[in-house]
Design a protein around this motif. Structure first.
Motif, PDB file in Angstrom:
ATOM      1  N   GLU A  55      28.574 -27.505  55.308  1.00  0.00           N
ATOM      2  CA  GLU A  55      29.342 -27.594  56.550  1.00  0.00           C
ATOM      3  C   GLU A  55      28.813 -26.606  57.580  1.00  0.00           C
ATOM      4  N   ASN A  56      28.567 -25.369  57.181  1.00  0.00           N
ATOM      5  CA  ASN A  56      28.065 -24.362  58.115  1.00  0.00           C
ATOM      6  C   ASN A  56      26.669 -24.707  58.619  1.00  0.00           C
ATOM      7  N   LYS A  57      25.826 -25.254  57.749  1.00  0.00           N
ATOM      8  CA  LYS A  57      24.483 -25.674  58.166  1.00  0.00           C
ATOM      9  C   LYS A  57      24.573 -26.747  59.241  1.00  0.00           C
TER      10      LYS A  57
ATOM     11  N   TYR B  48      37.563 -29.657  62.543  1.00  0.00           N
ATOM     12  CA  TYR B  48      36.816 -28.399  62.505  1.00  0.00           C
ATOM     13  C   TYR B  48      37.272 -27.483  63.641  1.00  0.00           C
TER      14      TYR B  48
ATOM     15  N   THR C  58      26.871 -22.830  53.346  1.00  0.00           N
ATOM     16  CA  THR C  58      27.451 -24.115  52.951  1.00  0.00           C
ATOM     17  C   THR C  58      26.869 -25.254  53.778  1.00  0.00           C
TER      18      THR C  58
ATOM     19  N   GLY D  11      27.964 -18.061  64.829  1.00  0.00           N
ATOM     20  CA  GLY D  11      26.874 -19.012  65.033  1.00  0.00           C
ATOM     21  C   GLY D  11      26.406 -19.027  66.476  1.00  0.00           C
TER      22      GLY D  11
ATOM     23  N   THR E 279      33.404 -18.067  62.211  1.00  0.00           N
ATOM     24  CA  THR E 279      32.099 -18.586  61.801  1.00  0.00           C
ATOM     25  C   THR E 279      31.380 -19.218  62.987  1.00  0.00           C
ATOM     26  N   SER E 280      32.111 -19.995  63.787  1.00  0.00           N
ATOM     27  CA  SER E 280      31.512 -20.618  64.968  1.00  0.00           C
ATOM     28  C   SER E 280      31.095 -19.567  65.988  1.00  0.00           C
TER      29      SER E 280
ATOM     30  N   LYS F  50      22.118 -21.004  56.452  1.00  0.00           N
ATOM     31  CA  LYS F  50      23.569 -20.924  56.311  1.00  0.00           C
ATOM     32  C   LYS F  50      23.958 -21.278  54.878  1.00  0.00           C
TER      33      LYS F  50
ATOM     34  N   PHE G  74      26.251 -25.450  62.546  1.00  0.00           N
ATOM     35  CA  PHE G  74      25.305 -24.593  63.265  1.00  0.00           C
ATOM     36  C   PHE G  74      24.250 -25.437  63.980  1.00  0.00           C
TER      37      PHE G  74
END
Length: 89
Positions: free
Chosen positions: A22-24, A69, A20, A79, A75-76, A18, A27
């Motif tokens: 935050e995304n890592k 969040y 960013t 994921g 994005t979620s 991922k 996820f």
């Protein structure tokens, strides 16, 4: 660090792909939460702080405040779809 929140090498590689931090982290949380609870988190109230801390250490990223969040964001959703594909669901 051998806890139920630890990721294996495949899970770690997938989360690290991922873009960013935050995304890592989000996820990885969704992946481990699903493995443990059989569902995805609806908000951060249900996520144990130990899970967040353990995953952040493994991903080498800062622990983020996830209170605001949006767990239903695009994005979620992507994921969750990627987790289902990875699991073969």
């Amino acid at each position: 660090m051998d806890t139920i929140f630890s990721m294996d090498s495949g899970e770690l590689a997938l989360a690290k792909s991922k873009y960013t931090s935050e995304n890592k982290l989000v996820f990885a949380i969704m992946l481990k939460f699903f493995q443990i609870e059989g569902r995805y988190p609806a908000n951060s109230d249900f996520i144990p702080q130990e899970m967040i801390d353990t995953l952040a250490i493994q991903l080498n990223c800062t622990v983020l405040c996830l209170d605001n969040y949006n767990w239903l964001s695009r994005t979620s959703k992507r994921g969750r779809q990627e987790i289902r594909q990875w699991r073969g669901d």
